[in-house]
Motif scaffolding. Structure first.
Motif, PDB file in Angstrom:
ATOM      1  N   GLU A  71      12.982  10.247   8.409  1.00 39.98           N
ATOM      2  CA  GLU A  71      11.919  10.234   9.410  1.00 39.98           C
ATOM      3  C   GLU A  71      11.395   8.800   9.442  1.00 39.98           C
ATOM      4  OE1 GLU A  71       9.004  13.550   8.895  1.00 39.98           O
ATOM      5  OE2 GLU A  71       7.745  11.792   8.462  1.00 39.98           O
ATOM      6  N   VAL A  72      11.212   8.246  10.655  1.00 37.68           N
ATOM      7  CA  VAL A  72      10.675   6.879  10.735  1.00 37.68           C
ATOM      8  C   VAL A  72       9.194   6.944  10.385  1.00 37.68           C
ATOM      9  CG1 VAL A  72      10.220   4.888  12.232  1.00 37.68           C
ATOM     10  CG2 VAL A  72      12.325   6.207  12.536  1.00 37.68           C
ATOM     11  N   GLU A  73       8.813   6.258   9.324  1.00 38.11           N
ATOM     12  CA  GLU A  73       7.410   6.279   8.910  1.00 38.11           C
ATOM     13  C   GLU A  73       6.623   5.222   9.679  1.00 38.11           C
ATOM     14  OE1 GLU A  73       6.930   5.661   4.707  1.00 38.11           O
ATOM     15  OE2 GLU A  73       5.008   6.690   4.721  1.00 38.11           O
ATOM     16  N   MET A  74       7.212   4.032   9.781  1.00 34.94           N
ATOM     17  CA  MET A  74       6.579   3.001  10.613  1.00 34.94           C
ATOM     18  C   MET A  74       7.589   1.907  10.946  1.00 34.94           C
ATOM     19  SD  MET A  74       4.151   0.921   7.982  1.00 34.94           S
ATOM     20  CE  MET A  74       3.351   2.316   7.257  1.00 34.94           C
ATOM     21  N   ASP A  77       2.596   4.545  -7.613  1.00 34.80           N
ATOM     22  CA  ASP A  77       3.336   4.705  -8.869  1.00 34.80           C
ATOM     23  C   ASP A  77       4.161   3.453  -9.115  1.00 34.80           C
ATOM     24  OD1 ASP A  77       2.773   7.605  -8.927  1.00 34.80           O
ATOM     25  OD2 ASP A  77       4.038   7.551  -7.131  1.00 34.80           O
ATOM     26  N   TYR A  78       4.662   3.348 -10.354  1.00 37.33           N
ATOM     27  CA  TYR A  78       5.637   2.298 -10.664  1.00 37.33           C
ATOM     28  C   TYR A  78       6.834   2.524  -9.730  1.00 37.33           C
ATOM     29  CZ  TYR A  78       8.559  -0.775 -13.481  1.00 37.33           C
ATOM     30  OH  TYR A  78       9.363  -1.803 -13.903  1.00 37.33           O
ATOM     31  N   PHE A  79       7.375   1.486  -9.147  1.00 35.64           N
ATOM     32  CA  PHE A  79       8.500   1.692  -8.224  1.00 35.64           C
ATOM     33  C   PHE A  79       9.573   0.620  -8.414  1.00 35.64           C
ATOM     34  CE2 PHE A  79       7.660  -1.576  -4.976  1.00 35.64           C
ATOM     35  CZ  PHE A  79       6.351  -1.924  -5.301  1.00 35.64           C
ATOM     36  N   HIS A  80      10.740   0.906  -7.817  1.00 35.03           N
ATOM     37  CA  HIS A  80      11.903   0.027  -7.961  1.00 35.03           C
ATOM     38  C   HIS A  80      12.303  -0.473  -6.572  1.00 35.03           C
ATOM     39  CE1 HIS A  80      12.413   1.872 -11.966  1.00 35.03           C
ATOM     40  NE2 HIS A  80      11.988   2.948 -11.333  1.00 35.03           N
ATOM     41  N   ILE A  81      12.406  -1.798  -6.426  1.00 36.94           N
ATOM     42  CA  ILE A  81      12.906  -2.347  -5.160  1.00 36.94           C
ATOM     43  C   ILE A  81      14.406  -2.569  -5.328  1.00 36.94           C
ATOM     44  CG2 ILE A  81      12.842  -4.288  -3.555  1.00 36.94           C
ATOM     45  CD1 ILE A  81       9.999  -4.836  -4.335  1.00 36.94           C
ATOM     46  N   VAL A  82      15.197  -1.864  -4.527  1.00 40.07           N
ATOM     47  CA  VAL A  82      16.653  -2.022  -4.581  1.00 40.07           C
ATOM     48  C   VAL A  82      17.048  -2.848  -3.353  1.00 40.07           C
ATOM     49  CG1 VAL A  82      18.867  -0.813  -4.539  1.00 40.07           C
ATOM     50  CG2 VAL A  82      16.898   0.221  -5.721  1.00 40.07           C
ATOM     51  N   ASP A  83      17.613  -4.035  -3.593  1.00 39.74           N
ATOM     52  CA  ASP A  83      17.875  -4.977  -2.494  1.00 39.74           C
ATOM     53  C   ASP A  83      19.384  -5.038  -2.230  1.00 39.74           C
ATOM     54  OD1 ASP A  83      17.582  -6.975  -0.642  1.00 39.74           O
ATOM     55  OD2 ASP A  83      16.719  -8.459  -2.017  1.00 39.74           O
ATOM     56  N   LEU A  84      19.844  -4.310  -1.193  1.00 43.98           N
ATOM     57  CA  LEU A  84      21.288  -4.259  -0.907  1.00 43.98           C
ATOM     58  C   LEU A  84      21.727  -5.556  -0.225  1.00 43.98           C
ATOM     59  CD1 LEU A  84      21.571  -0.576   0.444  1.00 43.98           C
ATOM     60  CD2 LEU A  84      21.918  -1.411  -1.891  1.00 43.98           C
ATOM     61  N   GLY A  85      22.578  -6.332  -0.892  1.00 42.28           N
ATOM     62  CA  GLY A  85      23.023  -7.620  -0.336  1.00 42.28           C
ATOM     63  C   GLY A  85      21.935  -8.660  -0.510  1.00 42.28           C
ATOM     64  N   GLU A 100       0.829  -1.218   0.000  1.00 48.12           N
ATOM     65  CA  GLU A 100       0.000   0.000   0.000  1.00 48.12           C
ATOM     66  C   GLU A 100       0.858   1.261   0.000  1.00 48.12           C
ATOM     67  OE1 GLU A 100      -3.069   0.127  -0.790  1.00 48.12           O
ATOM     68  OE2 GLU A 100      -3.093  -2.060  -0.824  1.00 48.12           O
ATOM     69  N   LEU A 101       2.027   1.179   0.659  1.00 49.84           N
ATOM     70  CA  LEU A 101       2.926   2.339   0.711  1.00 49.84           C
ATOM     71  C   LEU A 101       3.477   2.669  -0.667  1.00 49.84           C
ATOM     72  CD1 LEU A 101       5.336   1.926   3.774  1.00 49.84           C
ATOM     73  CD2 LEU A 101       3.597   3.677   3.405  1.00 49.84           C
TER      74      LEU A 101
END
Ligand code: AVI
Length: 337
Positions: free
Chosen positions: A312-315, A86-94, A81-82
């Motif tokens: 900022e901590v969102e959740m 929009d179209y988004f990109h998941i960047v997975d470090l490691g 939901e967050l």
């Protein structure tokens, strides 16, 4: 291994090799010269070390991996939901084998959400293999891989990837940094993100001290093997003659600072020769080598860290036992690009 020219004769007995900074050889050499001696846990993960770490994640005492997988399973819709507007990109470090991120990928893919998955790993073999496997399972999945260190990867992504990003740094890897490294790393990431981007970081939380201590002192001795594997790696790659039986593994948890500190300790006076350095190192009986920090956080420390580094901590998402949190941070203080 070092050539003769790369060795400066300092005295008749001691030689000082010349290495590129931030290489395995350089870091081992400088770490063993320190008082107290130290080696960096970032070198734990050769092929054998990565296999041993897989075993650690399955240990009954080692809870973080299972907690984080539970969080992903329970809260995949919240994250969806967050991001879904929009179209988004998941960047997975490691990214590793994306066992946890796979929960999001599977869910988002089946919901026909528009997103791209960008795994980042230092090993190009690891990311290529991961993408091949994901493509078999999810043929429509949009992916690009980046095989380099995390900050270089984020530089590349900053230049080449348009649109909203969700950057993942999972598994409590953040706990392996010193306090200063941790701030620097997160502040550097801030430089490379845009106003709308989010960072999701896995933090292991403070809890009953015995539960934490046991996670790093497993009965089967796998964590001991994991630490001693770095001595074996020095033997293989740098021509060392560490006798693994002459070193004991010891891990302690300090509930005041929240740090688990892991050591290997020489159980006798001994001299360890390392061919690549053309010299050896004396160990007194019961002398320590610091191997790893595994920091445990309070929620206040997470808030402070976010604030200090420009977020900022969102959740905070929790597992049912509240042992672990995946904290979602928003970038603050940036205008749209
Ligand atoms: C990779 N890292 C977060 C692990 C940890 O918990 O610090 C490495 C580890 N060391 C011993 N057990 C697991």
């Amino acid at each position: 291994m070092q050539s003769r020219q790369n060795v400066i004769q300092a005295t008749e007995k001691q030689t000082i090799p010349v290495f590129q900074p931030n290489t395995f050889a350089y870091d081992v050499f400088s770490g063993l010269l320190k008082h107290p001696k130290e080696l960096s846990s970032k070198y734990f993960y050769d092929t054998t070390g990565s296999q041993i770490f897989e075993q650690i994640m399955d240990l009954p005492e080692y809870y973080p991996t299972r907690c984080e997988a539970e969080i992903f399973e329970e809260h995949k819709n919240t994250v969806l939901e967050l991001c879904r507007k929009d179209y988004f990109h998941i960047v997975d470090l490691g990214a590793g084998d994306a066992s946890k991120t796979g929960i999001f990928i599977d869910h988002f893919y089946k919901q026909h959400i528009g997103f791209e998955y960008i795994p980042v790993d230092i090993s190009s073999y690891a990311v290529d293999d991961l993408i091949r496997k994901l493509k078999q399972k999810y043929p429509r999945l949009a992916t690009r891989s980046v095989a380099t260190d995390y900050l270089s990867a984020l530089h590349w992504i900053h230049e080449h990837v348009q649109g909203k990003k969700l950057v993942l740094f999972l598994g409590s890897n953040i706990g392996n940094f010193s306090i200063e490294e941790c701030r620097l790393f997160l502040a550097n990431i801030w430089q490379l993100l845009d106003a709308d981007d989010r960072l999701l970081i896995g933090f292991d939380l403070r809890k009953n001290a015995e539960i934490i201590r046991n996670a790093y002192n497993d009965k089967s001795g796998v964590t001991a093997q994991f630490n001693k594997n770095l001595l074996r790696r020095i033997n293989t790659e740098l021509g060392g003659n560490f006798n693994l039986d002459s070193f004991e593994f010891y891990a302690s948890y300090d509930p005041v600072s929240g740090f688990v500190k892991s050591y290997v300790i020489s159980n006798k006076a001994q001299y360890v020769y390392i061919e690549a350095f053309g010299r050896g190192f004396d160990f007194k009986a019961w002398e320590t080598i610091h191997m790893e920090n595994s920091r445990k956080f309070t929620l206040e420390e997470i808030e402070e860290l976010a604030d200090f580094c420009g977020y900022e901590v969102e959740m905070n998402l929790f597992d049912s036992k509240q042992y672990f949190t995946d904290s979602i941070w928003k970038v603050v203080g940036k205008a749209d690009r």
